[in-house]
Motif scaffolding. Structure first.
Motif, short mmCIF file in Angstrom:
data_model
loop_
_atom_site.label_atom_id
_atom_site.label_comp_id
_atom_site.label_asym_id
_atom_site.label_seq_id
_atom_site.Cartn_x
_atom_site.Cartn_y
_atom_site.Cartn_z
N SER A 1 0.82 -1.23 0.00
CA SER A 1 0.00 0.00 0.00
C SER A 1 0.84 1.27 0.00
N TRP A 2 2.10 1.21 0.47
CA TRP A 2 2.89 2.44 0.54
C TRP A 2 3.14 3.02 -0.85
N TRP A 3 3.16 2.13 -1.90
CA TRP A 3 3.37 2.67 -3.23
C TRP A 3 2.10 2.57 -4.08
N SER A 4 1.12 1.75 -3.70
CA SER A 4 -0.01 1.48 -4.58
C SER A 4 -1.27 2.28 -4.23
N ASP A 5 -1.25 2.92 -3.07
CA ASP A 5 -2.51 3.54 -2.64
C ASP A 5 -2.38 5.06 -2.62
N GLY A 6 -2.57 5.64 -3.79
CA GLY A 6 -2.65 7.09 -3.85
C GLY A 6 -1.33 7.81 -4.03
N GLY A 7 -0.26 7.03 -4.21
CA GLY A 7 1.02 7.70 -4.42
C GLY A 7 1.17 8.18 -5.86
N HIS A 8 2.30 8.79 -6.14
CA HIS A 8 2.57 9.24 -7.51
C HIS A 8 2.76 7.98 -8.37
N PRO A 9 2.18 7.96 -9.58
CA PRO A 9 2.30 6.76 -10.42
C PRO A 9 3.76 6.39 -10.70
N LEU A 10 4.63 7.42 -10.75
CA LEU A 10 6.03 7.12 -11.07
C LEU A 10 6.67 6.23 -10.00
N VAL A 11 6.20 6.36 -8.75
CA VAL A 11 6.75 5.51 -7.69
C VAL A 11 6.50 4.03 -8.02
N ALA A 12 5.26 3.76 -8.50
CA ALA A 12 4.92 2.37 -8.86
C ALA A 12 5.87 1.87 -9.94
N PHE A 13 6.19 2.73 -10.91
CA PHE A 13 7.09 2.30 -11.98
C PHE A 13 8.50 2.07 -11.47
N VAL A 14 8.93 2.88 -10.53
CA VAL A 14 10.27 2.69 -9.98
C VAL A 14 10.35 1.36 -9.21
N VAL A 15 9.31 1.11 -8.42
CA VAL A 15 9.27 -0.18 -7.69
C VAL A 15 9.30 -1.34 -8.69
N TRP A 16 8.50 -1.21 -9.72
CA TRP A 16 8.41 -2.25 -10.75
C TRP A 16 9.77 -2.44 -11.41
N LEU A 17 10.44 -1.32 -11.73
CA LEU A 17 11.75 -1.41 -12.38
C LEU A 17 12.75 -2.13 -11.49
N GLY A 18 12.68 -1.85 -10.20
CA GLY A 18 13.56 -2.53 -9.25
C GLY A 18 13.32 -4.03 -9.24
N LEU A 19 12.06 -4.41 -9.29
CA LEU A 19 11.75 -5.85 -9.31
C LEU A 19 12.24 -6.48 -10.60
N ILE A 20 12.14 -5.75 -11.71
CA ILE A 20 12.62 -6.30 -12.98
C ILE A 20 14.12 -6.51 -12.93
N ALA A 21 14.83 -5.54 -12.36
CA ALA A 21 16.29 -5.69 -12.25
C ALA A 21 16.64 -6.90 -11.38
N LEU A 22 15.91 -7.03 -10.27
CA LEU A 22 16.16 -8.19 -9.39
C LEU A 22 15.86 -9.49 -10.13
N SER A 23 14.83 -9.50 -10.94
CA SER A 23 14.47 -10.71 -11.70
C SER A 23 15.61 -11.11 -12.63
N GLY A 24 16.15 -10.12 -13.34
CA GLY A 24 17.24 -10.42 -14.26
C GLY A 24 18.42 -11.02 -13.53
N TRP A 25 18.73 -10.50 -12.36
CA TRP A 25 19.84 -11.01 -11.57
C TRP A 25 19.52 -12.39 -11.02
N ALA A 26 18.29 -12.60 -10.56
CA ALA A 26 17.94 -13.86 -9.89
C ALA A 26 17.90 -15.04 -10.85
N VAL A 27 17.47 -14.81 -12.08
CA VAL A 27 17.25 -15.91 -13.02
C VAL A 27 18.49 -16.18 -13.85
N ARG A 28 19.47 -15.27 -13.76
CA ARG A 28 20.69 -15.43 -14.55
C ARG A 28 21.35 -16.74 -14.15
N ARG A 29 21.85 -17.48 -15.17
CA ARG A 29 22.47 -18.77 -14.90
C ARG A 29 23.88 -18.54 -14.41
#
Lengths: 932, 53
Positions: B21-49
Motif C-alpha cells: 500500500s505504501w506505493w499502490s494507494d494514492g502515491g505518484h504513479p512514477l513511484v509504482a514504476f520505480v518499484v516495478w523497475l527494481g523488481l525487474i532488475a532483481l528478476s534479471g539477476w535472480a534468473v541469470r544462470r
C-alpha cells in the motif's frame, strides 16, 4: 485514404519481415536471438494494454498496472516452472497446453475439454481485438463502417496466419518468420505508444495538466495473480514461449533473458498511460477513455495514424498467434480423432489447420458483430476491453490445476482433471461471463468481485478434480506418463511389433496404408536401418522415432495409442531385457550429456566403473539367456568384445563358450590365443532383476599350470631322492666288480672276450649311475659359483663339442652379442649339448639342425630347432620326465632332457618345447638377462 | 533457483501483500514504476544462470 495506405504499407512491412526470416539465413538467425525472442513475448500486450489501459486507469485506478505486473512474478518462476516445462515439451514433441495435458493424463478427453475451455475463453477476446481495431479506425475516420474495417482486418490476419503460421504439417515446427514479425510489432507498438506519451508530455508542459493520483481497488492482488497465471497459460503466450522457442541452449538462454526483458517491455508500454489519461481527460472529459490514445495523438500532425497502427499492431499480433495456437489444439484434439485415414495426410493437415483458423476468426467476427449490436464501442466510457480481458484470463486459469499435476500431484487422474475442467469452466461461465450480458446468476461481493469469482471457480475446479481422482484413481499408464514428465528417461514395458511389416500394419488405421509405409521408410532411412532388420534393437529405435514424428503431426494421444501396445497383444513381443537395458543406458547418457553430475549420476557412473573394472569376468544374462551386460574382463577371457556379446543369445556364441557359460564348473576352452582353463559360477537374482542370472568366470589357467609344474617338480624330487639312493647302493659293489674284472684281464684269467664283456657292462652301469648322481645333484647344485657369460660364446662352445662328437654340422644364428647371463658356463654348455644331441639324433642326415640365440628386454633365448619327425603332444608332455625316451633300449637313458630341465630351472630360467608330428621340434631355453 | 525463489517471495510481498500500500494507494504513479523497475532488475539477476567453475 491515408489510413488505408498506411495500413497497406504496414501490412506489407509485416509480410516482408516474415518472408525475409523464412528465406534468409541471417534473418532466421536473428529470430533466435534472445532479445528478439523476448520481444516476441510482447504479444501479451494487446489492444487492452494499448488502448484499454487508459480506460482501466480511469475506472479502476492503479489496477491498470496489475495486469502487467503479473508477468514479473511469472518470470521469477522460470527456473522452477518454465525451463522444466520447456524440456518436457521438447522431449515429447508437444506443441500446446492441451497436448501437454493429454500426454500427462493419457486421455483424449482431457485434451478435448482443455481445448474447449481455451476456445471459449479466447474467442470472445479475439472478437474484442477486432472491435478495438474497427472502433479506433471509425474514431479517426467516421465514414469507415466498423464492420467493414473488422472484416478487412480478419482477412488480413487469416492470410498472415495461414501463410506464415500454418505452413507445415508438423505442429511443432518453428516459424521464424512469425517470430520476427511479432517482435517487429512489439517494437512498433512500443514506439507508437511512447510517441503518444511524448505528445502527452509536451501537452502537460503547455497546459495545466499534471500526473493523476491513482489508487488501487480491492481487486488489485487478484488481478496481479490472475495475470501471472495468464502469462504462462494463455495460448498465445504458451505458443510463443515454448513452441516458438529456439532449439537447444539458445531457447533456454532466451527464456532466462525474458525474465527481465518481457516485463521491461510491459513497463515501457504502461509508462505513458497515466499522462495520456490526464491529457485525454483534459481534452475530452466525457469521451471514451479507451480512445484517449487517439485523442492525445491528434495534438501532433501525423501522429494519429501512427498511434492507430500501433494499436493495430497490438491487436494483430494477438489475433495471429491466438488463432494459430487455438487451431493447433482444435485440429489435434477435435478434428484428428474424427478424421478418416487415407489421402495425402500432410496436405490435409495443413489445410485442416488453415480451415480451423478461418473458422475461429469467423466465429470471432460474428461475436464482434453481436457486441457492436448490443454495446457499441462509441457509446462506451471505457474499461470494456480490460473487463473482458480479465474474464478471458479467468477462463484460461481453469487449466491451472491440470498443469500443476504435470510435475507434482501424481495422484491426480484423468477423470479428476476432466471433472475439474468441466466444473471450473461452468463456474466461470456462470460467475463471470453471464454478468457481462447482464445476467447475474450468483451475486458476488461488490468489492473484488473478480477475485471472488476467480477463486470460487478455481476452488470448485480443484474440488471436482480431487473427487474425480479419488473415485477413479490414476492408471499405470498415467503413472508412467507422470514419470515421463518428471524424469528424462522412463523404462517402457510396452511390447514391440513382431517386425517392420507389423509396424506398418499398426499405423495404417491412423495414417492410411501409403502414409504409414512412407513414415516407416523415412524413419528407417533416418536411423540407417535396413528393411529386413527386425531385431528388437532396431524396432525399438524405429518405434521411438515414429512416436516423435506422429506426435509432431497428430498429437501425443494418437501416437501413443498407435505405437504402445501391451506385450500380451497379438502380433507383438516383449522387448528383450538386454535391449531395454541398452536403450535405457543410451537414453540416460544422452539426457545427461553436458550436464554437471548429479548425485544419482555420480553413483551410477561409479557403480558402472566398478562393474567394468572387476578382475573377474562378470556377465548378466536375461531370462531368455540373452546377454544383458558383459564386463571388460569377460571380454578378455572369452575373447568376445562387449559390443559383439551384448544382445546375443548365449547359444549363438561360439560353441565352447556357449557350453561353458551354460553350466557351472571348470572348463578348458581352446581359444584363438591358446587353451584356457576357466571356472564358471552362476547366481540367480530372482524377481528383483526379472529372473536375470549373474555369471562369474574366473581364469584358472595360470593356477593349473603352476600346479602342473609343482607336481612335476615333486615327481622329479622324488626320483632324485630315489636316484641318489640307488646310486649309493649300486656304486660300491659295482666298483668291486669292475676292479675284479680288471684284475682278471690283467692276470690273463678266463677268456679275454668274456672279461672284456664284463668290463663293458660294468662301464655301462657306471655311466647310468653317474647320470643318476648328476640328476640328483642338479636340483641343489653343489657349485653355486655363477659368472657373467656371453650367450653367443656358450653357443659356439656347445656347437663345437657336438659337431666333434656327432660328426654333423649344426647351423648357428647368433644375435645376442650385447647380452650377458649370470650362469655356470659348464652347465649351460651341458644343456645345449644335450639338446643338440637329441636334435641331431631325431633328424635324418641332410636336414638342418640350428642353434639360435636371441635377446628380449629381460631375457636371453637359446633355440635348438630341428627338421626331424617332431613329437606328438603325448610325447612332448613327458619329454622332460626322467627315464622317458623314445629311443630303442640301450640307445639312451632318458635322463638327458630331465637333467637339462633341472639345470635351467636352477638358473631361474625355463625350458620349453614346441613340436608337432612332421613339423620338427624347437627346444627353447629362456634365461634371465643379467643387468650391468 | 534459490535466488529466484527468494526474489519471488520479495516480489509477492511487494505486489500482492498488504505491505504494497505504501506505493499502490494514492502515491505518484512514477513511484509504482520505480518499484516495478527494481523488481525487474532483481528478476534479471535472480534468473541469470551461474557459470560453473
Amino acid at each position: 485514404m491515408t489510413l488505408f495506405f498506411a495500413s497497406v504499407v504496414w501490412l506489407l512491412l509485416l509480410f516482408g519481415v516474415a518472408r525475409l526470416a523464412e528465406t534468409n539465413a541471417r534473418a532466421r538467425a536473428w529470430s533466435e536471438h534472445p532479445v528478439v525472442y523476448g520481444l516476441s513475448l510482447g504479444v501479451y500486450a494487446t489492444s487492452w494494454t494499448y488502448f484499454g489501459a487508459v480506460g482501466a486507469a480511469r475506472t479502476s485506478g492503479l489496477d491498470f498496472l496489475a495486469v502487467s505486473l503479473g508477468p514479473t512474478l511469472t518470470g521469477l518462476l522460470i527456473p522452477v516452472v518454465s525451463l522444466p516445462l520447456l524440456e518436457v515439451l521438447r522431449r515429447h514433441q508437444l506443441a500446446s497446453l492441451a497436448d501437454l495435458l493429454a500426454f500427462r493424463y493419457r486421455s483424449t478427453a482431457v485434451g478435448a475439454v482443455a481445448t474447449l475451455t481455451l476456445v471459449l475463453a479466447l474467442v470472445a477476446y479475439v472478437a474484442v481485438q477486432i472491435r478495438g481495431v474497427a472502433s479506433t479506425a471509425t474514431a479517426l475516420r467516421p465514414e469507415l463502417p466498423p464492420r467493414f474495417t473488422g472484416a478487412l482486418f480478419c482477412l488480413a490476419m487469416l492470410l498472415f496466419a495461414a501463410l506464415f503460421g500454418a505452413r507445415h504439417a508438423a505442429r511443432r515446427e518453428r516459424h521464424p518468420g512469425m517470430v520476427l514479425a511479432i517482435a517487429t510489432e512489439t517494437v512498433f507498438k512500443l514506439v507508437a505508444l511512447l510517441a503518444v506519451g511524448a505528445a502527452a508530455l509536451l501537452t502537460t508542459r503547455d497546459a495545466d495538466v499534471s500526473w493523476p493520483t491513482l489508487r488501487e481497488t480491492p481487486a488489485f492482488p487478484s488481478v496481479v495473480i490472475l495475470s501471472a497465471m495468464a502469462a504462462l497459460l494463455l495460448p498465445r503466450q504458451f505458443h510463443m514461449t515454448f513452441t516458438e522457442a529456439p532449439e537447444g541452449e539458445a531457447g533456454r538462454r532466451g527464456l532466462r533473458a525474458s525474465a527481465w526483458l518481457f516485463p521491461l517491455v510491459l513497463l515501457l508500454l504502461n509508462l505513458p498511460i497515466p499522462l495520456i489519461l490526464a491529457v485525454g481527460t483534459a481534452l475530452d472529459p466525457a469521451g471514451n477513455a479507451d480512445l484517449y490514445v487517439l485523442t492525445v495523438a491528434r495534438q501532433v500532425p501525423g501522429l494519429p495514424v501512427l498511434a492507430w497502427l500501433g494499436g493495430v499492431s497490438a491487436s494483430s499480433a494477438m489475433v495471429i498467434v491466438s488463432s494459430l495456437a487455438l487451431s493447433n489444439m482444435v485440429a489435434t484434439h477435435w478434428v484428428t480423432p474424427l478424421r478418416a485415414p487415407g489421402g495425402d495426410l500432410y496436405r490435409r493437415l495443413v489445410l485442416e489447420r488453415r480451415l480451423v483458423i478461418a473458422a475461429l476468426l469467423g466465429l470471432a467476427f460474428l461475436l464482434f458483430m453481436v457486441l457492436e449490436a448490443t454495446a457499441p464501442a462509441a457509446s462506451s466510457r471505457g474499461g470494456a476491453l480490460a473487463q473482458l480481458g480479465l474474464v478471458s484470463f479467468a477462463g484460461v486459469a481453469q487449466t491451472l490445476p491440470g498443469l500443476v499435476g504435470v510435475f507434482v500431484l501424481k495422484r491426480l487422474s484423468r477423470a479428476g482433471v476432466v471433472a475439474g475442467l468441466l466444473v471450473g469452466t461452468v463456474a466461470w461461465l456462470v460467475l463471470l461471463v453471464l454478468p457481462l450480458f447482464g445476467a447475474t446468476v450468483v451475486p458476488l461481493a461488490s468489492t473484488d468481485g473478480l477475485g471472488v469469482a476467480l477463486w470460487t471457480s478455481l476452488a470448485l475446479n480443484v474440488a471436482a478434480a480431487a473427487l474425480g481422482s479419488v473415485l477413479r484413481p490414476p492408471t499405470r499408464d498415467e503413472d508412467r506418463a507422470a514419470d515421463a514428465c518428471r524424469h528424462e528417461v522412463v523404462d517402457d514395458e510396452s511390447g514391440l511389433p513382431r517386425d517392420q511389416a507389423a509396424l506398418v500394419e499398426r499405423l495404417t488405421p491412423v495414417l492410411g496404408a501409403a502414409t504409414a509405409a512412407l513414415e516407416v521408410a523415412r524413419a528407417r532411412a533416418a536411423l540407417g536401418i535396413s528393411q529386413g532388420d527386425d531385431s528388437p534393437a532396431s524396432l525399438l529405435k524405429l518405434r521411438r522415432r515414429l512416436e516423435a514424428e506422429l506426435t509432431r503431426l497428430l498429437g501425443p494421444m494418437v501416437a501413443w495409442a498407435a505405437l504402445h501396445v501391451s506385450p500380451r497383444e497379438e502380433f507383438t513381443r516383449g522387448v528383450p531385457l538386454a535391449e531395454r537395458i541398452r536403450s535405457l543406458e543410451e537414453a540416460v547418457a544422452a539426457a545427461r550429456e553436458g550436464e554437471a553430475n548429479s548425485a544419482a549420476e555420480t553413483l551410477r557412473a561409479w557403480l558402472e566403473t566398478v562393474f567394468r573394472a572387476l578382475p573377474v569376468g562378470v556377465a548378466v544374462l536375461g531370462p531368455d539367456a540373452d546377454v544383458v551386460w558383459w564386463n571388460e574382463r569377460m571380454a578378455t577371457l572369452l575373447e568376445i568384445p562387449e559390443v559383439e556379446a551384448r544382445g546375443r543369445l548365449i547359444a549363438s556364441l561360439p560353441g565352447p563358450v556357449a557350453a561353458a557359460l551354460s553350466s557351472p564348473g571348470e572348463h578348458t576352452l581352446t581359444l584363438p590365443t591358446g587353451p584356457r582353463t576357466l571356472r564358471v559360477a552362476v547366481a540367480a537374482t530372482g524377481e528383483a532383476l526379472e529372473g536375470a542370472r549373474v555369471v562369474v568366470v574366473e581364469d584358472l589357467t595360470a593356477t593349473r599350470r603352476l600346479e602342473s609344474q609343482v607336481r612335476h617338480q615333486d615327481r622329479l624330487a622324488t626320483i632324485g631322492r630315489f636316484a641318489a639312493g640307488v646310486a649309493h647302493e649300486v656304486g660300491n659293489p659295482l666298483a668291486a666288480i669292475l676292479m675284479l674284472a680288471q684284475g682278471m684281464k690283467h692276470d690273463g684269467d678266463g677268456e679275454a672276450e668274456r672279461v672284456e664283456g664284463l668290463l663293458d657292462a660294468g662301464r655301462r652301469i657306471d655311466g647310468i649311475v653317474r647320470g643318476l648322481v648328476a640328476f640328483a645333484r642338479t636340483g641343489a647344485s653343489a657349485s653355486t659359483r655363477h659368472e657373467a657369460v656371453a650367450p653367443d660364446a656358450i653357443a659356439h662352445q656347445a656347437v663345437s663339442l657336438v659337431q666333434l662328437s656327432k660328426k654333423r654340422t649344426v647351423g648357428l644364428e647368433l644375435s645376442a652379442e650385447d647380452a650377458v647371463v649370470d650362469a655356470r658356463a659348464a652347465e649351460l654348455v651341458q644343456v645345449l649339448v644335450n639338446l643338440l644331441a637329441n636334435a641331431i639324433d631325431a633328424t635324418p642326415a641332410g636336414q638342418r639342425v640350428t642353434l639360435r640365440t636371441r635377446t628380449l628386454d629381460d631375457a636371453v633365448l637359446f633355440e635348438v630347432e630341428d627338421e626331424g619327425a617332431g613329437m606328438s603332444p603325448e610325447v612332448a608332455a613327458h619329454a622332460f620326465e626322467p627315464f622317458f625316451t623314445t629311443k630303442d633300449v640301450g640307445q639312451g637313458t632318458g635322463l638327458g632332457l630331465s637333467v637339462a630341465w633341472s639345470i635351467v630351472e636352477a638358473h631361474g630360467g625355463q625350458l620349453s618345447v614346441k613340436s608337432a608330428p612332421g613339423a620338427g621340434t624347437t627346444m627353447t631355453v629362456r634365461l634371465p638377462r643379467a643387468r650391468p | 533457483m534459490t535466488r529466484a525463489l527468494v526474489v519471488f517471495s520479495i516480489a509477492v510481498v511487494m505486489l500482492v501483500s498488504p505491505a504494497r500500500s505504501w506505493w499502490s494507494d494514492g502515491g505518484h504513479p512514477l513511484v509504482a514504476f520505480v518499484v516495478w523497475l527494481g523488481l525487474i532488475a532483481l528478476s534479471g539477476w535472480a534468473v541469470r544462470r551461474r557459470e560453473r567453475p
